[in-house]
Scaffold this motif. Sequence first.
Motif, PDB file in Angstrom:
ATOM      1  N   MET A   1     105.185  -6.723  88.050  1.00 45.49           N
ATOM      2  CA  MET A   1     104.711  -5.450  88.566  1.00 45.49           C
ATOM      3  C   MET A   1     104.348  -5.631  90.030  1.00 45.49           C
ATOM      4  SD  MET A   1     101.396  -3.252  87.340  1.00 45.49           S
ATOM      5  CE  MET A   1     101.585  -1.497  87.420  1.00 45.49           C
ATOM      6  N   LYS A   2     104.815  -4.706  90.846  1.00 46.21           N
ATOM      7  CA  LYS A   2     104.520  -4.718  92.280  1.00 46.21           C
ATOM      8  C   LYS A   2     103.632  -3.520  92.600  1.00 46.21           C
ATOM      9  CE  LYS A   2     106.991  -5.293  96.600  1.00 46.21           C
ATOM     10  NZ  LYS A   2     108.332  -5.245  97.207  1.00 46.21           N
ATOM     11  N   VAL A   3     102.475  -3.797  93.211  1.00 43.25           N
ATOM     12  CA  VAL A   3     101.495  -2.764  93.540  1.00 43.25           C
ATOM     13  C   VAL A   3     101.281  -2.741  95.049  1.00 43.25           C
ATOM     14  CG1 VAL A   3      99.136  -1.952  93.151  1.00 43.25           C
ATOM     15  CG2 VAL A   3     100.338  -3.193  91.327  1.00 43.25           C
ATOM     16  N   LEU A   4     101.408  -1.556  95.640  1.00 46.06           N
ATOM     17  CA  LEU A   4     101.080  -1.390  97.060  1.00 46.06           C
ATOM     18  C   LEU A   4      99.629  -0.952  97.164  1.00 46.06           C
ATOM     19  CD1 LEU A   4     103.972   0.438  98.930  1.00 46.06           C
ATOM     20  CD2 LEU A   4     103.458  -1.979  98.787  1.00 46.06           C
ATOM     21  N   VAL A   5      98.934  -1.464  98.158  1.00 46.60           N
ATOM     22  CA  VAL A   5      97.528  -1.135  98.375  1.00 46.60           C
ATOM     23  C   VAL A   5      97.377  -0.584  99.788  1.00 46.60           C
ATOM     24  CG1 VAL A   5      95.159  -1.974  98.308  1.00 46.60           C
ATOM     25  CG2 VAL A   5      96.897  -3.051  96.851  1.00 46.60           C
ATOM     26  N   ASN A  12      97.483   9.777 108.237  1.00 51.73           N
ATOM     27  CA  ASN A  12      98.842   9.308 108.479  1.00 51.73           C
ATOM     28  C   ASN A  12      99.556   9.052 107.147  1.00 51.73           C
ATOM     29  OD1 ASN A  12     101.249   8.018 109.153  1.00 51.73           O
ATOM     30  ND2 ASN A  12     100.342   7.042 110.937  1.00 51.73           N
ATOM     31  N   ILE A  13     100.269  10.031 106.688  1.00 47.85           N
ATOM     32  CA  ILE A  13     101.011   9.923 105.436  1.00 47.85           C
ATOM     33  C   ILE A  13     102.363   9.263 105.677  1.00 47.85           C
ATOM     34  CG2 ILE A  13     102.011  11.249 103.525  1.00 47.85           C
ATOM     35  CD1 ILE A  13      99.811  13.402 104.330  1.00 47.85           C
ATOM     36  N   ARG A  14     102.931   9.458 106.839  1.00 47.37           N
ATOM     37  CA  ARG A  14     104.272   8.943 107.139  1.00 47.37           C
ATOM     38  C   ARG A  14     104.381   7.438 106.949  1.00 47.37           C
ATOM     39  NH1 ARG A  14     106.351   8.652 113.025  1.00 47.37           N
ATOM     40  NH2 ARG A  14     105.520   6.604 112.723  1.00 47.37           N
ATOM     41  N   TYR A  15     103.387   6.683 107.407  1.00 49.12           N
ATOM     42  CA  TYR A  15     103.450   5.229 107.261  1.00 49.12           C
ATOM     43  C   TYR A  15     103.382   4.817 105.791  1.00 49.12           C
ATOM     44  CZ  TYR A  15     102.897   4.546 112.325  1.00 49.12           C
ATOM     45  OH  TYR A  15     103.060   4.536 113.684  1.00 49.12           O
ATOM     46  N   MET A  16     102.601   5.548 104.990  1.00 50.29           N
ATOM     47  CA  MET A  16     102.564   5.247 103.562  1.00 50.29           C
ATOM     48  C   MET A  16     103.932   5.525 102.938  1.00 50.29           C
ATOM     49  SD  MET A  16      98.779   6.312 102.163  1.00 50.29           S
ATOM     50  CE  MET A  16      98.915   8.060 102.504  1.00 50.29           C
ATOM     51  N   GLU A  17     104.549   6.627 103.310  1.00 47.39           N
ATOM     52  CA  GLU A  17     105.895   6.944 102.809  1.00 47.39           C
ATOM     53  C   GLU A  17     106.878   5.842 103.183  1.00 47.39           C
ATOM     54  OE1 GLU A  17     107.375  10.821 103.945  1.00 47.39           O
ATOM     55  OE2 GLU A  17     105.358  11.655 103.787  1.00 47.39           O
ATOM     56  N   GLN A  24     109.419  -0.264  97.396  1.00 48.36           N
ATOM     57  CA  GLN A  24     109.801   0.185  96.048  1.00 48.36           C
ATOM     58  C   GLN A  24     108.813  -0.326  94.985  1.00 48.36           C
ATOM     59  OE1 GLN A  24     112.714   2.280  95.334  1.00 48.36           O
ATOM     60  NE2 GLN A  24     112.307   2.550  97.505  1.00 48.36           N
ATOM     61  N   PRO A  25     107.521   0.048  95.100  1.00 48.52           N
ATOM     62  CA  PRO A  25     106.514  -0.481  94.177  1.00 48.52           C
ATOM     63  C   PRO A  25     106.554   0.207  92.809  1.00 48.52           C
ATOM     64  CG  PRO A  25     105.509   1.136  95.589  1.00 48.52           C
ATOM     65  CD  PRO A  25     106.936   0.973  96.072  1.00 48.52           C
ATOM     66  N   ASP A  26     105.848  -0.410  91.876  1.00 48.59           N
ATOM     67  CA  ASP A  26     105.664   0.178  90.550  1.00 48.59           C
ATOM     68  C   ASP A  26     104.415   1.048  90.506  1.00 48.59           C
ATOM     69  OD1 ASP A  26     107.864  -1.258  89.208  1.00 48.59           O
ATOM     70  OD2 ASP A  26     106.652  -3.022  89.697  1.00 48.59           O
ATOM     71  N   MET A  27     103.517   0.860  91.478  1.00 50.95           N
ATOM     72  CA  MET A  27     102.244   1.581  91.501  1.00 50.95           C
ATOM     73  C   MET A  27     101.667   1.527  92.905  1.00 50.95           C
ATOM     74  SD  MET A  27      98.949   0.825  89.103  1.00 50.95           S
ATOM     75  CE  MET A  27      97.974   2.239  88.634  1.00 50.95           C
ATOM     76  N   GLN A  47     106.756  10.503  90.514  1.00 46.99           N
ATOM     77  CA  GLN A  47     107.034   9.563  89.437  1.00 46.99           C
ATOM     78  C   GLN A  47     106.259   8.248  89.594  1.00 46.99           C
ATOM     79  OE1 GLN A  47     108.855  10.023  92.123  1.00 46.99           O
ATOM     80  NE2 GLN A  47     109.474   7.982  92.799  1.00 46.99           N
ATOM     81  N   LEU A  48     105.661   8.038  90.756  1.00 44.85           N
ATOM     82  CA  LEU A  48     104.989   6.785  91.063  1.00 44.85           C
ATOM     83  C   LEU A  48     103.510   6.866  90.677  1.00 44.85           C
ATOM     84  CD1 LEU A  48     105.324   3.997  92.410  1.00 44.85           C
ATOM     85  CD2 LEU A  48     104.855   5.109  94.601  1.00 44.85           C
ATOM     86  N   PRO A  49     103.062   6.025  89.736  1.00 45.08           N
ATOM     87  CA  PRO A  49     101.638   6.055  89.362  1.00 45.08           C
ATOM     88  C   PRO A  49     100.758   5.674  90.553  1.00 45.08           C
ATOM     89  CG  PRO A  49     102.917   4.759  87.784  1.00 45.08           C
ATOM     90  CD  PRO A  49     103.822   5.052  88.946  1.00 45.08           C
ATOM     91  N   MET A  50      99.659   6.419  90.717  1.00 45.54           N
ATOM     92  CA  MET A  50      98.719   6.159  91.809  1.00 45.54           C
ATOM     93  C   MET A  50      97.294   6.305  91.318  1.00 45.54           C
ATOM     94  SD  MET A  50     100.406   8.054  95.084  1.00 45.54           S
ATOM     95  CE  MET A  50     102.172   7.976  95.333  1.00 45.54           C
ATOM     96  N   GLU A  51      96.442   5.470  91.864  1.00 42.31           N
ATOM     97  CA  GLU A  51      95.003   5.532  91.604  1.00 42.31           C
ATOM     98  C   GLU A  51      94.299   5.442  92.945  1.00 42.31           C
ATOM     99  OE1 GLU A  51      93.629   5.975  88.632  1.00 42.31           O
ATOM    100  OE2 GLU A  51      95.431   5.663  87.411  1.00 42.31           O
ATOM    101  N   TRP A  52      93.095   6.030  93.040  1.00 47.20           N
ATOM    102  CA  TRP A  52      92.351   5.943  94.288  1.00 47.20           C
ATOM    103  C   TRP A  52      90.865   6.066  94.046  1.00 47.20           C
ATOM    104  CZ3 TRP A  52      96.352   9.663  93.829  1.00 47.20           C
ATOM    105  CH2 TRP A  52      95.943  10.958  93.483  1.00 47.20           C
ATOM    106  N   VAL A  53      90.108   5.633  95.037  1.00 53.09           N
ATOM    107  CA  VAL A  53      88.654   5.756  95.060  1.00 53.09           C
ATOM    108  C   VAL A  53      88.272   6.478  96.351  1.00 53.09           C
ATOM    109  CG1 VAL A  53      88.165   3.725  93.642  1.00 53.09           C
ATOM    110  CG2 VAL A  53      88.383   3.463  96.121  1.00 53.09           C
TER     111      VAL A  53
END
Length: 157
Positions: A1-5, A12-17, A24-27, A47-53
């Motif tokens: 599993m590959k997770v981006l943090v 700045n949403i563009r850099y996250m995109e 190509q992460p799993d989460m 389709q990409l699972p995301m979690e945040w605080v």
Amino acid sequence: MKVLVFSDSHGNIRYMEDAVRQEQPDMVLHLGDVNPDARALQSKFPQLPMEWVCGNCDGLRTDLEAERLLVLEGHRVLMMHGHTRGVKMGYGGAVQEARRQGAEILLFGHTHDPLCTCEGNLWVMNPGTIRGGWEGATYGVISLEGKNVACYTVRLK
């Protein structure tokens, strides 16, 4: 599993995109500042699972937790923005809480300075700021393969 943090996107949403397309992460995990950015990213990759605080710039009217313990592929991950643990003065309080909760991975942001180290049996990562700045945009990657854990930070080019 590959997770981006990601942390400290501050609009700045563009850099996250770009990072999602590149890695190509799993989460994706977002460590706060600013949570509407995480929601906008989720709308672009539903389709990409995301979690945040929540972070210190996410306001007082948030329904999000300041800290969350997740279990990913059997590994305990404590995610926080870090302001509640005073990480700008040092991350010892955050490490203490991670150890108290039995985490294998501690994730925090807030300082905008990337950091990735393994202290005994605890990975400690600050992905820096995906917003970019003097030293560019940075993010973190967690690789979970069975019992193996690897963490590192990346400077977006």
